[in-house]
Scaffold this active site. Structure first.
Site, PDB file in Angstrom:
ATOM      1  N   ASN A   1     -70.384  53.583-100.975  1.00  0.00           N
ATOM      2  CA  ASN A   1     -69.853  54.188 -99.634  1.00  0.00           C
ATOM      3  C   ASN A   1     -68.926  53.342 -99.105  1.00  0.00           C
ATOM      4  OD1 ASN A   1     -71.606  52.303 -97.890  1.00  0.00           O
ATOM      5  ND2 ASN A   1     -73.082  53.004 -98.960  1.00  0.00           N
ATOM      6  N   ARG A   2     -68.354  53.672 -97.914  1.00  0.00           N
ATOM      7  CA  ARG A   2     -67.103  52.895 -97.328  1.00  0.00           C
ATOM      8  C   ARG A   2     -67.535  51.723 -96.543  1.00  0.00           C
ATOM      9  NH1 ARG A   2     -62.497  55.963 -97.690  1.00  0.00           N
ATOM     10  NH2 ARG A   2     -62.832  58.190 -98.256  1.00  0.00           N
TER      11      ARG A   2
END
Ligand code: CTP
Length: 413
Positions: A221-222
């Protein structure tokens, strides 16, 4: 790497943003100058509850304080007794500023008296106390006042030196109420050197976990880890013993923080489980991958074979922590949402996860992740929710730590 250079956000934190202050007002003529002080504290982002003493109302009335603070003003210990107002007020405050402090108030505070609402709140609070004396030079230099100031300072109370200059009437000397700017600076400075987490262990997770598909690819994920690192930095500055479990963050180690670098959710779960028992508070700011491939290939999957992935759910670390937590341990969650009523979603998640505090933000359209600022709701199981608007992640960290301190301080609630 020094502590400063590893700061995820090198700008000075807006220390005022959302922090709860109590402004006590003593019965001296300088009470009117405290109106300007209140205005400036509010401009600096503090949320201020004013507690004037009964005598001070001869100089400035309660209506003025209500209008300037935007909050109801209570002066009487005997109103709303069933709500135990002095304990509630004492709990929410991150700092108590009394401006002006009269000679009589100095004497009562030094003596540990609790004969009105303000002195009750001071005695019931663990918040740092900043006193701004203002009086005639003879009173300031009187041996009794000098001894009272000395007693208070020896207990860790900050007592500002009054300014020198012209006073009411024909007096000239030391005793003037300082300029508002000097007091606001003293408040910020007092916050900056708060060691209110001294001796407490805080476990923080940061970054985003990754689930390997094969030696080359992963599900991730970011999350950059900036919020978790900001929390660790703020906590260590406030004297805490900090363990930071960081998943895949490029940020540098923070001096004084015990670093644990992990990759997958299973790694994070194992490390957190090992450290959880001793922690007074656990803050799960990491973005945890909800699922992982059922099978991890030991060799790179060729593109001809790379069509679909079978997934299995990861353990919910926070849920597990809340089900097995020690009495009095504080749990804080984070939630990243992309649609719907943020605060409502946060409240639901707070209850579902069984945590004390949750910060929920809107990460739609690439907002928040990797940035230095954040906007979102602090949702609280016992105190008022707060909308944190466009502040640095370090300022948010201090605000969350303020709330943790207040919860740690009152274990019997
Ligand atoms: N969390 C966790 N373990 C997981 C997933 C999330 O400990 N497997 C923690 C996160 O660190 C965060 C909080 O739970 O503090 C909320 O995460 P979020 O992903 O928003 O919650 P979910 O339960 O996964 O809900 P959703 O279905 O909305 O993703």
């Amino acid at each position: 790497m020094t502590q400063e250079s590893s700061t995820p956000d090198n700008r000075p934190a807006n220390v005022g943003l959302g922090r709860e202050l109590i402004l006590g007002v003593g019965g001296g003529i300088a009470a009117y100058k405290a109106c300007d002080l209140l205005r400036r504290l509010k401009e600096s982002g503090y949320l201020v509850t004013v507690i004037p003493t009964q005598n001070s109302l001869n100089f400035v009335g309660a209506a003025t304080w209500e209008a300037l603070s935007g909050r109801p003003v209570e002066t009487n210990l005997w109103n709303n007794v069933h709500k135990v107002p002095h304990i509630q007020l004492a709990k929410i405050a991150s700092m108590i500023v009394i401006a002006p402090t009269t000679a009589d108030l100095l004497a009562r505070l030094a003596g540990g008296r609790a004969d009105d609402l303000l002195t009750n709140v001071v005695l019931a609070s663990k918040a740092p106390l900043l006193l701004v004396p203002a009086m005639h030079p003879e009173m300031w230099l009187n041996a009794a006042t000098v001894a009272n100031v000395q007693t208070l300072r020896s207990r860790g109370v900050t007592v500002l030196e009054p300014d020198v200059g012209a006073l009411t009437g024909s007096d000239i000397g030391q005793g003037r109420f300082p300029e508002s700017q000097r007091i606001v600076a003293a408040v910020a400075e007092n916050f900056a050197r708060k060691a209110d987490l001294h001796g407490h262990r805080i476990l923080i997770t940061a970054g985003g976990t990754r689930e390997a598909i094969d030696p080359v690819r992963y599900i991730g994920n970011r999350s950059s880890g900036k919020q978790g690192f900001a929390l660790a930095l703020a906590a260590v500055r406030r004297g805490a013993l900090v363990d930071l479990v960081a998943a895949n963050s490029e940020l540098a180690d923070i001096e004084g923080v015990r670093m644990h670098r992990v990759e997958s959710t299973a790694d994070m779960f194992a490390k957190v489980s090992e450290l959880a028992d001793k922690a007074d508070a656990i803050i799960m700011s990491a973005a945890v991958a909800d699922a992982r491939p059922v099978n991890r290939s030991q060799t790179k999957i060729s593109k001809e074979q790379f069509h679909s992935l079978e997934l299995e759910t990861n353990p919910d670390i926070l849920k597990h922590l809340s089900e097995s937590r020690n009495a009095n341990q504080i749990l804080v969650g984070f939630a990243a949402e992309t649609a719907g009523d943020l605060r409502e979603k946060g409240s639901q998640k707070l209850k579902a996860k069984g945590v004390d505090l949750l910060y929920v933000n809107d990460v739609s359209q690439g907002q928040i992740f990797g940035e230095d600022d954040s906007t979102g709701w602090i949702v609280d199981s016992t105190e008022q929710d707060f909308f944190f608007q466009a502040g640095s992640k370090l300022a948010l960290a201090d605000l969350l730590l303020d709330r943790i301190v207040s919860k740690l301080g009152y274990p019997n609630d």
